[in-house]
Design an enzyme around this catalytic site. Structure first.
Site, mmCIF file in Angstrom:
data_model
loop_
_atom_site.group_PDB
_atom_site.id
_atom_site.type_symbol
_atom_site.label_atom_id
_atom_site.label_comp_id
_atom_site.label_asym_id
_atom_site.label_seq_id
_atom_site.Cartn_x
_atom_site.Cartn_y
_atom_site.Cartn_z
ATOM 1 N NE ARG A 1 5.954 -1.069 9.856
ATOM 2 C CZ ARG A 1 5.341 0.014 9.383
ATOM 3 N NH1 ARG A 1 5.281 1.109 10.119
ATOM 4 N NH2 ARG A 1 4.806 0.006 8.194
ATOM 5 N NE ARG B 1 -0.311 1.864 10.274
ATOM 6 C CZ ARG B 1 0.035 1.168 9.202
ATOM 7 N NH1 ARG B 1 -0.635 1.287 8.093
ATOM 8 N NH2 ARG B 1 1.059 0.344 9.245
ATOM 9 N NE ARG C 1 2.173 5.586 7.087
ATOM 10 C CZ ARG C 1 2.314 4.442 6.410
ATOM 11 N NH1 ARG C 1 2.546 4.456 5.126
ATOM 12 N NH2 ARG C 1 2.260 3.309 7.056
ATOM 13 N NE ARG D 1 5.280 -7.284 2.122
ATOM 14 C CZ ARG D 1 4.100 -6.895 2.581
ATOM 15 N NH1 ARG D 1 3.316 -7.733 3.190
ATOM 16 N NH2 ARG D 1 3.721 -5.644 2.438
ATOM 17 C CE LYS E 1 5.667 -1.261 -0.634
ATOM 18 N NZ LYS E 1 4.533 -2.144 -0.354
#
Ligand SMILES: [Zn+2]
Length: 211
Positions: free
Chosen positions: A162, A151, A118, A84, A9
């Site tokens: 998540r 992360r 990532r 959200r 995104k």
């Protein structure tokens, strides 16, 4: 821009911003800047965090309002990370209309594959990918030479959690925008699709909506 964590995104929004010459506004960045610049609002936001509370929607909207009143937003802007929830969407309507909700549809397994590779820059937060978006020098940020790391919340077990939270939270909001006839879905079923292809698709969807 709507999309689960790891849907790309942020990357698409920032490329879209260049293509359309309108700013990409991430509410996460707005909040961080405000804290960094130690403004009045920034101090209030810090207080909420210190008390372990979420920053109230109207505070985020104040930040947003300040940002979108700047001249570069006159022709429009791309929102990333907000709203959200339905109450947030309603707050947003008080300060600006929305035209299009771009909904990125990405299967969970594709997200897990992408997030697991990532890398994030410790210094500036820039995002890379060991497979699809490699830094020029291994382990180093192209922009600031900061150290790249994975992360904790990009680990597969955490990603699944998540994604569940995301779907539970945003499903009602998506339905809200479907009713307003503003949702355009873009489906991305493979991990290695070049970002420019997705961006092209998004632009064509926006143009159909305009005409
Ligand atoms: Zn960096």
């Amino acid at each position: 821009m709507f999309g689960p964590p790891g849907s790309g995104k942020g990357t698409y929004a920032s490329r879209l911003s260049t293509e359309l010459s309108i700013p990409h506004i991430s509410t996460g960045d707005l909040v961080r800047d405000e804290i960094k610049n130690q403004t009045e609002l920034g101090k209030r936001i810090n207080d909420y965090s210190a008390r372990g509370q979420l920053v109230p929607d109207n505070v985020i909207c104040q930040l947003l309002q300040k940002r979108i009143s700047r001249p570069d937003c006159a022709k429009g802007f791309i929102l990333d990370g907000f709203p959200r929830t339905i109450p947030q969407a309603q707050e947003l309507e008080k300060i600006s209309a929305t035209d299009i909700v771009v909904n990125l549809e990405v299967p969970d397994e594709v997200i897990i594959e992408r997030l697991a590779s990532r890398l994030t820059c410790r210094k500036c937060g820039a995002i890379y990918n060991q497979r699809f978006l490699k830094p020029r020098t291994e382990g180093k940020c192209d922009k600031c030479e900061g150290q790249l790391y994975q992360r904790d919340d990009d680990r597969p077990s955490v990603i699944q959690e998540r994604l569940q939270v995301y779907r539970r939270q945003t499903q009602p909001l998506l339905e809200y925008y479907v009713k307003k006839n503003q949702v355009k879905s873009i489906s991305n079923k493979e991990a290695g699709v070049p970002p420019e292809r997705i961006v092209e698709e998004i632009i064509s969807v926006i143009q159909t909506k305009k005409n």
